[in-house]
Design an enzyme around this catalytic site. Structure first.
Site, short mmCIF file in Angstrom:
data_model
loop_
_atom_site.label_atom_id
_atom_site.label_comp_id
_atom_site.label_asym_id
_atom_site.label_seq_id
_atom_site.Cartn_x
_atom_site.Cartn_y
_atom_site.Cartn_z
N ASP A 114 0.89 -1.16 0.06
CA ASP A 114 0.03 -0.12 0.04
C ASP A 114 0.87 1.29 -0.01
OD1 ASP A 114 -2.33 -1.32 0.03
OD2 ASP A 114 -2.95 -0.96 1.92
N GLY A 115 1.98 1.28 0.58
CA GLY A 115 2.91 2.38 0.83
C GLY A 115 3.33 2.71 -0.65
N THR A 228 -8.86 3.19 8.05
CA THR A 228 -8.84 1.67 8.33
C THR A 228 -7.15 1.46 8.65
OG1 THR A 228 -7.98 1.05 6.01
CG2 THR A 228 -10.45 0.82 6.99
#
Length: 355
Positions: A114-115, A228
């Site tokens: 995700d980064g 989240t």
């Protein structure tokens, strides 16, 4: 097949920005000029697109690079990468400067977690072309496909069998000691204490009106997608992806506001870093980008539809995301989850993997 831009939602609650079979280059041009699709929607087949490659700085992503090189050699489009990633990628991919990269690409493929995907979205934020994430990370809420699925994903992109999922971002301006610096966060912006430097103290104002103050280990401002992440870990609420807004949550509050505050998209807010904050880090999407202390001001507002993410199977991604979120609440490490699977199922899975 043509889909019209409507109020349809993905299983995660996000609106479908565009679906179907006009080229990605047309989408990219429209994003540059601010033009919206007409009543017939977009026809999103790929016609010789320029695909930009963004890679994780340390993980071995060679499998996916090889897949993309084969796609490039087939003449289906043009593959480019940033000069900063040249050593990681090898000599068989065209390398260009950052400005040319952001000006020319029609689609970005991000190899990492995700980064890496968030970094790719920030990279092209001035011209938010679609980003496809290939998972080389751990949990991964944004990335959708695994490395073995990339070749099929490229075929589906060529056929226009995908959707575009819009993502909001937080625009932040840090003003301190006569200098101003702008930041963009797709997940969250955090003011966090440095070890040994005391707590973070800040006053919150919304639309120019004082709201209250914080004294905590950290203060997290998050988008719906970012709710989240750190916000959730700090006990904050999960915001629906269909919501245009943000949430501010203190981490380990000692005084002042000790609950999450949900703010609408039209509300602009400011943190005035107060007395007692000797040194705190400013983080954007988990990356330390600067330092703040008493006297600094951080102005924040929501930028709607600041990024665009490719979804090949929105329903599957929504189901997987909900499962991943529920697993975070289990009191076991990811490598211990295997113990929750009955022995016979583990053996069956092992045999299938061997085959």
């Amino acid at each position: 097949m043509t889909y019209i831009e409507t109020n349809q939602r993905t299983p995660a609650g996000l609106p479908l920005f565009a679906v179907g079979v006009t080229s990605l280059r047309t989408v990219a041009q429209d994003l540059r000029t601010g033009r919206r699709p007409g009543p017939g929607g977009y026809d999103l087949g790929m016609e010789q697109p320029v695909v930009g490659l963004v890679v994780h700085p340390t993980k071995n992503v060679r499998e996916s690079i090889t897949t993309l090189q084969r796609w490039n050699a087939s003449g289906a489009g043009r593959l480019v990468a940033r000069r900063a990633d040249a050593q990681r990628i090898g000599g068989d991919v065209e390398v260009i400067g950052d400005d040319d990269f952001t000006d020319q690409v029609d689609l970005v493929v991000a190899l990492g977690g995700d980064g890496t995907m968030l970094g790719a979205m920030r990279l092209v934020a001035k011209r938010p072309v679609p980003v496809l994430g290939v998972n080389y990370g751990n949990v991964g809420f944004l990335v959708e496909i695994e490395p073995p699925e990339l070749e099929n994903a490229l075929d589906r992109l060529s056929a226009g069998e995908y959707q575009l999922e819009p993502h909001h971002a937080l625009e932040a301006r840090l003003s301190w000691s006569g200098a101003r610096t702008d930041y963009l966060a797709f997940n969250d912006l955090t003011i966090v204490r440095r070890p040994g430097a005391g707590q973070v103290s800040a006053d919150l104002s919304v639309n120019g009106l004082g709201y209250g103050y914080y004294r905590a280990d950290a203060i997290v401002a998050a988008t719906p997608a970012g709710s989240t992440a750190y916000n959730y870990a700090a006990g904050g609420p999960v915001l629906s992806p269909a919501l245009s807004g943000s949430v501010v949550t203190p981490v380990a509050p000692m005084a002042g506001i000790d609950r999450a505050v949900v703010l609408a998209a039209r509300e602009r807010y400011r943190f005035d870093i107060a007395e007692g904050t000797r040194s705190a880090a400013l983080e954007v999407d988990g990356l330390v980008v600067g330092e703040v202390a008493t006297g600094a001001q951080i102005d924040i507002r929501l930028r709607k539809d600041a990024g665009s993410v490719v979804r090949l199977d929105a329903e599957r991604h929504g189901r997987t995301g909900r499962v991943k979120l529920s697993l975070l609440d289990l009191p076991v490490r990811p490598d211990q989850l295997i113990e929750l699977i009955p022995q016979d199922l583990r053996q069956k899975l092992g045999r299938e993997l061997e085959d």
